[in-house]
Design an enzyme around this catalytic site. Structure first.
Site, PDB file in Angstrom:
ATOM      1  N   ASN A 211     -16.649  11.847  -1.531  1.00  0.00           N
ATOM      2  CA  ASN A 211     -16.345  13.146  -0.906  1.00  0.00           C
ATOM      3  C   ASN A 211     -17.538  14.070  -1.065  1.00  0.00           C
ATOM      4  O   ASN A 211     -18.563  13.686  -1.620  1.00  0.00           O
ATOM      5  CB  ASN A 211     -15.065  13.743  -1.505  1.00  0.00           C
ATOM      6  CG  ASN A 211     -15.190  13.909  -3.000  1.00  0.00           C
ATOM      7  OD1 ASN A 211     -16.015  14.670  -3.482  1.00  0.00           O
ATOM      8  ND2 ASN A 211     -14.380  13.174  -3.752  1.00  0.00           N
ATOM      9  N   ASP A 280      -8.199  10.143  -4.577  1.00  0.00           N
ATOM     10  CA  ASP A 280      -6.794   9.843  -4.876  1.00  0.00           C
ATOM     11  C   ASP A 280      -6.485   8.358  -4.706  1.00  0.00           C
ATOM     12  O   ASP A 280      -5.574   7.838  -5.323  1.00  0.00           O
ATOM     13  CB  ASP A 280      -5.884  10.678  -3.964  1.00  0.00           C
ATOM     14  CG  ASP A 280      -5.943  12.155  -4.346  1.00  0.00           C
ATOM     15  OD1 ASP A 280      -5.952  12.440  -5.553  1.00  0.00           O
ATOM     16  OD2 ASP A 280      -6.005  13.014  -3.442  1.00  0.00           O
ATOM     17  N   LYS A 290     -21.059  -8.325   1.133  1.00  0.00           N
ATOM     18  CA  LYS A 290     -21.125  -7.300   2.171  1.00  0.00           C
ATOM     19  C   LYS A 290     -20.266  -7.753   3.363  1.00  0.00           C
ATOM     20  O   LYS A 290     -20.396  -8.902   3.817  1.00  0.00           O
ATOM     21  CB  LYS A 290     -22.583  -7.127   2.612  1.00  0.00           C
ATOM     22  CG  LYS A 290     -22.750  -6.045   3.627  1.00  0.00           C
ATOM     23  CD  LYS A 290     -24.192  -5.928   4.088  1.00  0.00           C
ATOM     24  CE  LYS A 290     -24.241  -5.011   5.295  1.00  0.00           C
ATOM     25  NZ  LYS A 290     -25.438  -5.155   6.079  1.00  0.00           N
ATOM     26  N   ASP A 308      -4.004   9.764 -11.939  1.00  0.00           N
ATOM     27  CA  ASP A 308      -4.244  11.214 -11.926  1.00  0.00           C
ATOM     28  C   ASP A 308      -4.694  11.593 -13.346  1.00  0.00           C
ATOM     29  O   ASP A 308      -3.882  11.657 -14.277  1.00  0.00           O
ATOM     30  CB  ASP A 308      -2.972  11.965 -11.526  1.00  0.00           C
ATOM     31  CG  ASP A 308      -3.249  13.454 -11.326  1.00  0.00           C
ATOM     32  OD1 ASP A 308      -4.031  14.031 -12.123  1.00  0.00           O
ATOM     33  OD2 ASP A 308      -2.701  14.038 -10.377  1.00  0.00           O
ATOM     34  N   ILE A 309      -5.988  11.816 -13.490  1.00  0.00           N
ATOM     35  CA  ILE A 309      -6.570  12.007 -14.827  1.00  0.00           C
ATOM     36  C   ILE A 309      -6.004  13.266 -15.486  1.00  0.00           C
ATOM     37  O   ILE A 309      -5.565  13.244 -16.641  1.00  0.00           O
ATOM     38  CB  ILE A 309      -8.115  12.090 -14.728  1.00  0.00           C
ATOM     39  CG1 ILE A 309      -8.662  10.832 -14.034  1.00  0.00           C
ATOM     40  CG2 ILE A 309      -8.734  12.241 -16.118  1.00  0.00           C
ATOM     41  CD1 ILE A 309     -10.107  10.924 -13.606  1.00  0.00           C
ATOM     42  N   PHE A 325      -8.622  22.266 -11.299  1.00  0.00           N
ATOM     43  CA  PHE A 325      -9.196  22.922 -10.120  1.00  0.00           C
ATOM     44  C   PHE A 325      -8.413  22.434  -8.908  1.00  0.00           C
ATOM     45  O   PHE A 325      -7.867  21.332  -8.927  1.00  0.00           O
ATOM     46  CB  PHE A 325     -10.682  22.569  -9.959  1.00  0.00           C
ATOM     47  CG  PHE A 325     -11.589  23.532 -10.670  1.00  0.00           C
ATOM     48  CD1 PHE A 325     -11.611  23.606 -12.048  1.00  0.00           C
ATOM     49  CD2 PHE A 325     -12.408  24.386  -9.943  1.00  0.00           C
ATOM     50  CE1 PHE A 325     -12.431  24.503 -12.712  1.00  0.00           C
ATOM     51  CE2 PHE A 325     -13.239  25.298 -10.586  1.00  0.00           C
ATOM     52  CZ  PHE A 325     -13.246  25.353 -11.982  1.00  0.00           C
ATOM     53  N   LYS A 343       1.385  19.749 -12.130  1.00  0.00           N
ATOM     54  CA  LYS A 343       0.512  19.070 -13.109  1.00  0.00           C
ATOM     55  C   LYS A 343       0.838  19.505 -14.533  1.00  0.00           C
ATOM     56  O   LYS A 343       0.269  18.979 -15.477  1.00  0.00           O
ATOM     57  CB  LYS A 343      -0.956  19.369 -12.787  1.00  0.00           C
ATOM     58  CG  LYS A 343      -1.388  18.910 -11.403  1.00  0.00           C
ATOM     59  CD  LYS A 343      -2.588  18.003 -11.409  1.00  0.00           C
ATOM     60  CE  LYS A 343      -2.921  17.615  -9.976  1.00  0.00           C
ATOM     61  NZ  LYS A 343      -3.881  16.537  -9.861  1.00  0.00           N
TER      62      LYS A 343
HETATM   63  N1  CTP Z   1      -7.406  15.281 -10.444  1.00  0.00           N
HETATM   64  C1  CTP Z   1      -7.515  14.282 -11.401  1.00  0.00           C
HETATM   65  N2  CTP Z   1      -7.300  12.992 -11.045  1.00  0.00           N
HETATM   66  C2  CTP Z   1      -6.988  12.667  -9.781  1.00  0.00           C
HETATM   67  C3  CTP Z   1      -6.861  13.679  -8.787  1.00  0.00           C
HETATM   68  C4  CTP Z   1      -7.096  14.993  -9.169  1.00  0.00           C
HETATM   69  O1  CTP Z   1      -7.839  14.571 -12.557  1.00  0.00           O
HETATM   70  N3  CTP Z   1      -6.782  11.411  -9.468  1.00  0.00           N
HETATM   71  C5  CTP Z   1      -7.623  16.671 -10.855  1.00  0.00           C
HETATM   72  C6  CTP Z   1      -8.821  17.340 -10.235  1.00  0.00           C
HETATM   73  O2  CTP Z   1      -9.959  17.180 -11.042  1.00  0.00           O
HETATM   74  C7  CTP Z   1      -8.372  18.785 -10.138  1.00  0.00           C
HETATM   75  C8  CTP Z   1      -6.879  18.694  -9.948  1.00  0.00           C
HETATM   76  O3  CTP Z   1      -6.510  17.395 -10.411  1.00  0.00           O
HETATM   77  O4  CTP Z   1      -8.577  19.460 -11.354  1.00  0.00           O
HETATM   78  C9  CTP Z   1      -6.410  18.895  -8.550  1.00  0.00           C
HETATM   79  O5  CTP Z   1      -7.104  18.063  -7.667  1.00  0.00           O
HETATM   80  P1  CTP Z   1      -6.825  18.102  -6.104  1.00  0.00           P
HETATM   81  O6  CTP Z   1      -7.642  17.067  -5.439  1.00  0.00           O
HETATM   82  O7  CTP Z   1      -6.907  19.530  -5.613  1.00  0.00           O
HETATM   83  O8  CTP Z   1      -5.295  17.765  -6.058  1.00  0.00           O
HETATM   84  P2  CTP Z   1      -4.534  16.436  -6.026  1.00  0.00           P
HETATM   85  O9  CTP Z   1      -3.820  16.301  -7.323  1.00  0.00           O
HETATM   86  O10 CTP Z   1      -5.397  15.285  -5.642  1.00  0.00           O
HETATM   87  O11 CTP Z   1      -3.470  16.743  -4.888  1.00  0.00           O
HETATM   88  P3  CTP Z   1      -3.699  16.865  -3.278  1.00  0.00           P
HETATM   89  O12 CTP Z   1      -4.817  15.921  -2.947  1.00  0.00           O
HETATM   90  O13 CTP Z   1      -2.401  16.477  -2.734  1.00  0.00           O
HETATM   91  O14 CTP Z   1      -4.029  18.300  -2.987  1.00  0.00           O
END
Ligand code: CTP
Length: 402
Positions: A211, A280, A290, A308-309, A325, A343
């Site tokens: 990203n 995600d 490849k 989801d960390i 964030f 969360k």
């Molecule tokens: N985060 C994380 N691990 C993941 C996804 C997100 O630790 N697999 C953490 C990000 O570092 C951030 C927060 O969760 O602090 C929110 O991330 P965001 O991408 O905005 O939200 P998501 O939980 O992925 O939800 P969505 O994509 O539906 O908005």
């Protein structure tokens, strides 16, 4: 007085602002500090070592080969008992020397040979055009990346008759800045674990999904937390940024690697700040070869969820203070409020708009148990300092309410 008993190496380089260094030395001594003055050849054209010696009450050093230091190790001996080196005035040329690790006179050699834990502060002083020159600005940015603390410059009328940024801060301001530098820091003694940057999820050995996160906000926050006295561990996805000085950097690529590094390091942490834009999903079956371009067909990728960390850390039996964030493309207030609760974290930082990726500025909204409030548009560095203060305040309230 936080300066009482402090050993300060005061370096003078060439510039008319050397006259202010005389008053600075006097102020430091008055505040109870020991001042060891070291001057470059150029500085001696502006003020004499005799003046600085009289004001600091100690012999002034100007020469690497000074016979007063019997082992010819002035560049080592003069800093080993120091609490900080302050270069005031710091010329444009001396900043260049610091950036390139020059060691061609006593002051530059002493800076290069200083222990990595000894803080280096610079008070730039130069003509406005010199300050604005892209070459100087490159050096300013590099000094920042190297963990050098910059005090000033100020704007105003200059000795050369021109007006603008480049004046050295007044001795009184430098004394205040040094006092603040030595005061107990907002996150002193705290251990902070952070994630930053994007993750990269491979498709095959040469392709992947990532990203637009640049890591700028996370790296600025890591620097600000370190400057606030924290012991910082930064788990970072791939970025083009230099490792912040004084911060332990763990470089990872995928979300699973980031998750593993975080879980390994999370015990004993006081604060966890998840700034990373974690993918995600990852590709379910990563091809070992490849994937070749086929004549007609396009490949079909299937995905599986990444851990989801942040949610995992927040669900630990005794989690650190968790800060998340959120990047939302719309309905930030609704999504931010819901995301913080989902969360189960005390503080969530929302980016206004998702176009913050890669930019140097940002505009944030903080969501906590009390509601939400905005932090107006500012540089990511400035916002990082504010965020550290916001986090420190909430942690101290928690401790005092326990
Ligand atoms: N985060 C994380 N691990 C993941 C996804 C997100 O630790 N697999 C953490 C990000 O570092 C951030 C927060 O969760 O602090 C929110 O991330 P965001 O991408 O905005 O939200 P998501 O939980 O992925 O939800 P969505 O994509 O539906 O908005």
């Amino acid at each position: 007085m936080t300066l009482t008993g402090k050993n300060i190496v005061l370096g003078l380089t060439g510039g008319i602002a050397c006259y202010k260094a005389a008053e600075l030395a006097r102020g430091l001594v008055k505040a109870g500090a020991s001042v060891q003055v070291v001057m470059t050849e150029a500085a001696r054209h502006f003020i004499t070592p005799v003046t600085m010696q009289a004001l600091s009450g100690r012999p002034v050093y100007t020469d690497q080969w000074d016979s007063r230091i019997s082992n010819n190790m002035a560049h080592i001996d003069l800093t080993r008992h120091a609490d900080a080196i302050l270069i005031a005035p710091c010329s444009a040329d001396f900043m260049r020397k610091l950036v390139h690790g020059a060691a061609d006179d006593l002051l530059s050699t002493l800076c290069l040979a200083r222990p990595s834990t000894l803080p280096l502060l610079v008070a730039p002083a130069m003509n406005v055009e010199m300050w604005d020159n892209p070459a100087t600005q490159r050096n300013v940015a590099q000094l920042y990346a190297d963990g050098v603390t910059r005090l000033g410059p100020a704007a105003g009328e200059q000795a050369c008759g021109e007006t603008g940024l480049g004046r050295m801060l007044e001795p009184e301001q430098l004394l205040q800045a040094l006092e603040a530098f030595f005061s107990p820091k907002l996150l002193q003694g705290k251990r902070v674990l952070m994630t930053a940057g994007p993750t990269f999820e491979p498709i095959d050995p040469v392709r992947g999904i990532t990203n637009l996160s640049s890591g700028k906000m996370g790296y600025a926050l890591a620097r600000a937390a370190h400057a606030a006295g924290a012991d910082v561990t930064l788990v970072s996805g791939p970025t083009a940024l230099a490792a912040p000085a004084g911060v332990r950097l763990i470089a990872v690529t995928t979300a699973r690697e980031m998750h593993e590094a975080v879980m390994q390091n999370v015990p004993q942490q006081d604060i966890f700040i998840a700034v990373a834009a974690v993918a995600d999903w990852r590709v379910a079956a990563v091809s070992q070869q490849k994937i070749k371009k086929q004549d007609k067909d396009t490949p079909t990728l299937s995905f599986e969820h990444n851990p989801d960390i942040l949610a995992t850390v927040a669900a630990l039996s005794s989690p650190p203070y968790c800060v998340g964030f959120a990047a939302e493309s719309e309905h930030l207030i609704e999504h931010g409020t819901a995301k913080r609760k989902k969360k189960n974290i005390p503080l969530l930082v929302g980016n206004i708009g998702h176009q913050t990726f890669g930019k140097d500025e940002n505009e944030l909204v903080l969501f906590d148990e009390q509601g939400h409030h905005a932090l107006p548009r500012a540089s990511k560095e400035a916002l990082a300092i504010t965020l550290v203060a916001e986090i420190a305040e909430r942690i101290s309230k928690r401790i005092s309410s326990k």
